[in-house]
Design a protein around this motif. Structure first.
Motif, PDB file in Angstrom:
ATOM      1  N   LEU A  25      14.462   5.774  -3.071  1.00 17.89           N
ATOM      2  CA  LEU A  25      13.944   6.909  -3.826  1.00 17.89           C
ATOM      3  C   LEU A  25      12.757   7.548  -3.124  1.00 17.89           C
ATOM      4  CD1 LEU A  25      14.125   5.771  -7.581  1.00 17.89           C
ATOM      5  CD2 LEU A  25      15.673   7.295  -6.347  1.00 17.89           C
ATOM      6  N   MET A  26      11.883   6.719  -2.558  1.00 20.04           N
ATOM      7  CA  MET A  26      10.706   7.257  -1.877  1.00 20.04           C
ATOM      8  C   MET A  26      11.089   8.019  -0.606  1.00 20.04           C
ATOM      9  SD  MET A  26       8.537   6.408  -4.009  1.00 20.04           S
ATOM     10  CE  MET A  26       8.240   5.203  -5.293  1.00 20.04           C
ATOM     11  N   ASN A  27      12.201   7.637   0.009  1.00 20.16           N
ATOM     12  CA  ASN A  27      12.629   8.298   1.242  1.00 20.16           C
ATOM     13  C   ASN A  27      13.551   9.487   0.992  1.00 20.16           C
ATOM     14  OD1 ASN A  27      11.220   6.540   2.924  1.00 20.16           O
ATOM     15  ND2 ASN A  27      12.890   5.056   2.953  1.00 20.16           N
ATOM     16  N   ASP A  28      13.947   9.705  -0.266  1.00 27.46           N
ATOM     17  CA  ASP A  28      14.860  10.789  -0.595  1.00 27.46           C
ATOM     18  C   ASP A  28      14.053  12.047  -0.914  1.00 27.46           C
ATOM     19  OD1 ASP A  28      16.850  12.459  -1.365  1.00 27.46           O
ATOM     20  OD2 ASP A  28      17.468  11.331  -3.145  1.00 27.46           O
ATOM     21  N   LEU A  29      13.925  12.912   0.072  1.00 28.70           N
ATOM     22  CA  LEU A  29      13.108  14.117  -0.095  1.00 28.70           C
ATOM     23  C   LEU A  29      13.852  15.211  -0.844  1.00 28.70           C
ATOM     24  CD1 LEU A  29      11.519  14.324   3.485  1.00 28.70           C
ATOM     25  CD2 LEU A  29      10.587  13.259   1.421  1.00 28.70           C
ATOM     26  N   ASP A  30      15.171  15.035  -1.024  1.00 26.73           N
ATOM     27  CA  ASP A  30      15.974  16.089  -1.653  1.00 26.73           C
ATOM     28  C   ASP A  30      16.248  15.829  -3.126  1.00 26.73           C
ATOM     29  OD1 ASP A  30      16.236  17.400   0.811  1.00 26.73           O
ATOM     30  OD2 ASP A  30      17.916  16.113   1.378  1.00 26.73           O
ATOM     31  N   SER A  31      15.822  14.681  -3.642  1.00 26.51           N
ATOM     32  CA  SER A  31      16.191  14.326  -5.014  1.00 26.51           C
ATOM     33  C   SER A  31      15.407  15.117  -6.061  1.00 26.51           C
ATOM     34  CB  SER A  31      15.980  12.830  -5.243  1.00 26.51           C
ATOM     35  OG  SER A  31      14.612  12.498  -5.092  1.00 26.51           O
ATOM     36  N   ASN A  32      14.194  15.598  -5.689  1.00 28.86           N
ATOM     37  CA  ASN A  32      13.374  16.392  -6.613  1.00 28.86           C
ATOM     38  C   ASN A  32      13.150  15.656  -7.934  1.00 28.86           C
ATOM     39  OD1 ASN A  32      11.873  18.639  -7.386  1.00 28.86           O
ATOM     40  ND2 ASN A  32      13.634  19.629  -8.354  1.00 28.86           N
ATOM     41  N   ILE A  33      12.849  14.360  -7.833  1.00 30.15           N
ATOM     42  CA  ILE A  33      12.645  13.534  -9.026  1.00 30.15           C
ATOM     43  C   ILE A  33      11.222  13.741  -9.540  1.00 30.15           C
ATOM     44  CG2 ILE A  33      12.642  11.174  -9.918  1.00 30.15           C
ATOM     45  CD1 ILE A  33      14.470  10.436  -7.611  1.00 30.15           C
ATOM     46  N   ASP A  34      11.097  13.880 -10.844  1.00 30.04           N
ATOM     47  CA  ASP A  34       9.759  13.911 -11.426  1.00 30.04           C
ATOM     48  C   ASP A  34       9.069  12.578 -11.143  1.00 30.04           C
ATOM     49  OD1 ASP A  34      10.176  16.431 -12.503  1.00 30.04           O
ATOM     50  OD2 ASP A  34      11.125  15.609 -14.288  1.00 30.04           O
ATOM     51  N   SER A  35       7.792  12.632 -10.765  1.00 32.87           N
ATOM     52  CA  SER A  35       7.086  11.409 -10.383  1.00 32.87           C
ATOM     53  C   SER A  35       6.647  10.575 -11.579  1.00 32.87           C
ATOM     54  CB  SER A  35       5.862  11.761  -9.528  1.00 32.87           C
ATOM     55  OG  SER A  35       4.976  12.595 -10.261  1.00 32.87           O
ATOM     56  N   ASN A  36       6.786  11.120 -12.787  1.00 29.75           N
ATOM     57  CA  ASN A  36       6.309  10.431 -13.978  1.00 29.75           C
ATOM     58  C   ASN A  36       7.359   9.428 -14.473  1.00 29.75           C
ATOM     59  OD1 ASN A  36       4.411   9.871 -15.882  1.00 29.75           O
ATOM     60  ND2 ASN A  36       4.772  11.672 -17.128  1.00 29.75           N
ATOM     61  N   ILE A  37       7.481   8.315 -13.760  1.00 30.87           N
ATOM     62  CA  ILE A  37       8.480   7.295 -14.053  1.00 30.87           C
ATOM     63  C   ILE A  37       7.781   5.950 -14.224  1.00 30.87           C
ATOM     64  CG2 ILE A  37      10.549   6.094 -13.217  1.00 30.87           C
ATOM     65  CD1 ILE A  37      11.077   8.543 -11.444  1.00 30.87           C
ATOM     66  N   GLU A  38       8.198   5.183 -15.220  1.00 32.32           N
ATOM     67  CA  GLU A  38       7.680   3.829 -15.408  1.00 32.32           C
ATOM     68  C   GLU A  38       8.798   2.836 -15.085  1.00 32.32           C
ATOM     69  OE1 GLU A  38       5.917   0.758 -18.790  1.00 32.32           O
ATOM     70  OE2 GLU A  38       6.179   2.888 -19.277  1.00 32.32           O
ATOM     71  N   PHE A  39       8.547   1.964 -14.102  1.00 28.47           N
ATOM     72  CA  PHE A  39       9.510   0.942 -13.719  1.00 28.47           C
ATOM     73  C   PHE A  39       9.186  -0.365 -14.436  1.00 28.47           C
ATOM     74  CE2 PHE A  39       9.503   3.824 -10.034  1.00 28.47           C
ATOM     75  CZ  PHE A  39      10.866   4.062  -9.913  1.00 28.47           C
ATOM     76  N   PHE A  60       0.835  -1.195   0.000  1.00 29.41           N
ATOM     77  CA  PHE A  60       0.000   0.000   0.000  1.00 29.41           C
ATOM     78  C   PHE A  60       0.872   1.248   0.000  1.00 29.41           C
ATOM     79  CE2 PHE A  60      -3.198  -3.011   1.330  1.00 29.41           C
ATOM     80  CZ  PHE A  60      -4.378  -2.497   0.813  1.00 29.41           C
ATOM     81  N   LYS A  61       1.998   1.204   0.728  1.00 30.33           N
ATOM     82  CA  LYS A  61       2.876   2.363   0.847  1.00 30.33           C
ATOM     83  C   LYS A  61       3.493   2.738  -0.501  1.00 30.33           C
ATOM     84  CE  LYS A  61       6.999   4.057   3.259  1.00 30.33           C
ATOM     85  NZ  LYS A  61       8.071   3.716   4.240  1.00 30.33           N
ATOM     86  N   LEU A  62       4.019   1.739  -1.219  1.00 31.17           N
ATOM     87  CA  LEU A  62       4.659   2.014  -2.503  1.00 31.17           C
ATOM     88  C   LEU A  62       3.632   2.436  -3.555  1.00 31.17           C
ATOM     89  CD1 LEU A  62       7.316  -0.859  -2.664  1.00 31.17           C
ATOM     90  CD2 LEU A  62       7.629   1.523  -1.983  1.00 31.17           C
ATOM     91  N   ALA A  63       2.444   1.827  -3.484  1.00 31.25           N
ATOM     92  CA  ALA A  63       1.380   2.241  -4.408  1.00 31.25           C
ATOM     93  C   ALA A  63       0.975   3.681  -4.140  1.00 31.25           C
ATOM     94  CB  ALA A  63       0.175   1.313  -4.268  1.00 31.25           C
ATOM     95  N   ALA A  64       0.895   4.058  -2.869  1.00 26.39           N
ATOM     96  CA  ALA A  64       0.542   5.433  -2.521  1.00 26.39           C
ATOM     97  C   ALA A  64       1.586   6.412  -3.045  1.00 26.39           C
ATOM     98  CB  ALA A  64       0.409   5.573  -1.002  1.00 26.39           C
ATOM     99  N   ALA A  65       2.875   6.031  -2.937  1.00 28.52           N
ATOM    100  CA  ALA A  65       3.934   6.894  -3.445  1.00 28.52           C
ATOM    101  C   ALA A  65       3.830   7.054  -4.959  1.00 28.52           C
ATOM    102  CB  ALA A  65       5.298   6.307  -3.070  1.00 28.52           C
ATOM    103  N   GLU A  66       3.513   5.972  -5.665  1.00 30.07           N
ATOM    104  CA  GLU A  66       3.380   6.050  -7.114  1.00 30.07           C
ATOM    105  C   GLU A  66       2.210   6.950  -7.506  1.00 30.07           C
ATOM    106  OE1 GLU A  66       3.621   2.853 -10.654  1.00 30.07           O
ATOM    107  OE2 GLU A  66       1.796   2.678  -9.446  1.00 30.07           O
ATOM    108  N   GLN A  67       1.113   6.868  -6.754  1.00 32.84           N
ATOM    109  CA  GLN A  67      -0.082   7.643  -7.085  1.00 32.84           C
ATOM    110  C   GLN A  67      -0.077   9.040  -6.457  1.00 32.84           C
ATOM    111  OE1 GLN A  67      -2.130   6.491  -9.336  1.00 32.84           O
ATOM    112  NE2 GLN A  67      -1.090   4.499  -9.407  1.00 32.84           N
ATOM    113  N   ASN A  68       0.958   9.316  -5.653  1.00 39.14           N
ATOM    114  CA  ASN A  68       1.097  10.626  -4.996  1.00 39.14           C
ATOM    115  C   ASN A  68      -0.076  10.921  -4.068  1.00 39.14           C
ATOM    116  OD1 ASN A  68       2.561  12.971  -4.484  1.00 39.14           O
ATOM    117  ND2 ASN A  68       1.473  14.144  -6.037  1.00 39.14           N
ATOM    118  N   VAL A  69      -0.470   9.898  -3.291  1.00 36.76           N
ATOM    119  CA  VAL A  69      -1.526  10.058  -2.291  1.00 36.76           C
ATOM    120  C   VAL A  69      -1.065   9.366  -1.005  1.00 36.76           C
ATOM    121  CG1 VAL A  69      -3.385  10.171  -3.996  1.00 36.76           C
ATOM    122  CG2 VAL A  69      -2.709   7.946  -3.059  1.00 36.76           C
TER     123      VAL A  69
END
Length: 299
Positions: free
Chosen positions: A112-126, A22-31
């Motif tokens: 990556l989810m715990n790195d608050l300083d990376s400023n990564i665009d969330s539009n990534i496909e793994f 649930f945690k990783l899915a929430a990070a992917e969906q930005n909720v």
């Protein structure tokens, strides 16, 4: 009248089923994880079936959930491809990155989810795969590749060598001993991983220990995710990449029962690979250097 479930619930369900989290899915969906859980509950009420078995630390699909996911994932992929085919560029994933499944779940996504300083665009496909996908044929931007190659003809950098260690449940060896010797091997179940280049057979051979194929108890899995889970469930001793089990070792869910040193052994390694052309794109370069930074921080 069509019987269609809430679309948002379907999207969240597919994400949770894919990540088993649930945690990783929430990070992917930005909720928030709570928002994801609410949508899953809503979908289960609509269908009238439980889609997940919820444990204290993990979740898994029920038989209904597995059947539903096998069809829903294809439908969503078809919708995505149909939309892209219309030329709506803004909806296309900015970066497509291929990563070995176990490394994706147990290392890359958490850091990556715990790195608050990376400023990564969330539009990534793994893309979780061990295959060496062709950049020119797969619309791939980045890849983390595992093996003995160096890919010197590409834009690549060494991330880290694979450090293999034995792990098991804290109670598993209570009646078997804590020394890596023939007696312990004969009493134990060894957990194998098909996709690892270094396995128990190599260890036993190099250390002149015997494994009788007729009497030795074995469990064999396709990748490390299942091997680690089997070890946590008390199924035997797994031989795994240490970077994949750091959380389990810190929490005490797994222990390293003994040290194993293999003489004259060359370890496989992980390389971050892309093309010179791809590195000209800002989004690809940003993710590339964010992975490098996190690799150095966790090394």
């Amino acid at each position: 009248m069509r019987t269609l479930p809430p679309i948002k619930s379907i999207i969240y369900f597919e994400s949770v089923a894919r990540f088993q989290s649930f945690k990783l899915a929430a990070a992917e969906q930005n909720v928030t994880p709570g928002a994801v859980s609410h949508q899953i509950n809503k979908l289960e009420e609509f269908i009238g079936k439980s889609l997940f078995i919820r444990g204290n630390r993990q979740i898994q699909l029920t038989s209904y959930g597995l059947r539903y996911y096998s069809r829903i994932s294809i439908i969503l992929k078809n919708i995505e491809e149909a939309t892209i085919d219309l030329g709506i560029e803004g909806k296309r994933p900015q970066v497509r990155v291929a990563v070995p499944p176990s490394l994706l779940k147990n290392w890359l996504l958490p850091v990556l989810m715990n790195d608050l300083d990376s400023n990564i665009d969330s539009n990534i496909e793994f893309v979780d795969t061990l295959d060496y996908l062709d950049f020119s044929k797969s619309d791939l931007d980045l890849a983390i590749r595992y093996g003995y190659d160096t890919w010197e003809n590409m834009y690549s950098v060494h991330l880290f060598d694979e450090t293999m260690i034995p792990v098991c449940h804290p109670d598993y060896l209570k009646d078997k001993g804590h020394h890596f010797d023939q007696e312990t091997i004969d009493k134990s179940t060894l957990i194998y991983t098909n996709n690892r280049l270094v396995q128990w057979d190599i260890v036993l051979q190099r250390l002149n220990l015997l494994s009788n194929s007729f009497t030795q108890q074995k469990l064999t899995f396709q990748n490390s995710i299942q091997s680690i889970e089997a070890a946590m469930q008390g199924g035997g001793i797994a031989y795994v990449n240490s970077i994949l089990v750091q959380k389990e070792l810190r929490s005490g869910r797994l222990i390293k029962p003994f040290d194993i040193e293999i003489p004259d052994h060359k370890s496989p390694s992980y390389h971050l690979v892309t093309t010179y052309e791809n590195m000209q794109h800002e989004s690809t370069a940003k993710l590339y250097y964010a992975i490098l930074k996190n690799c150095k921080d966790t090394a």
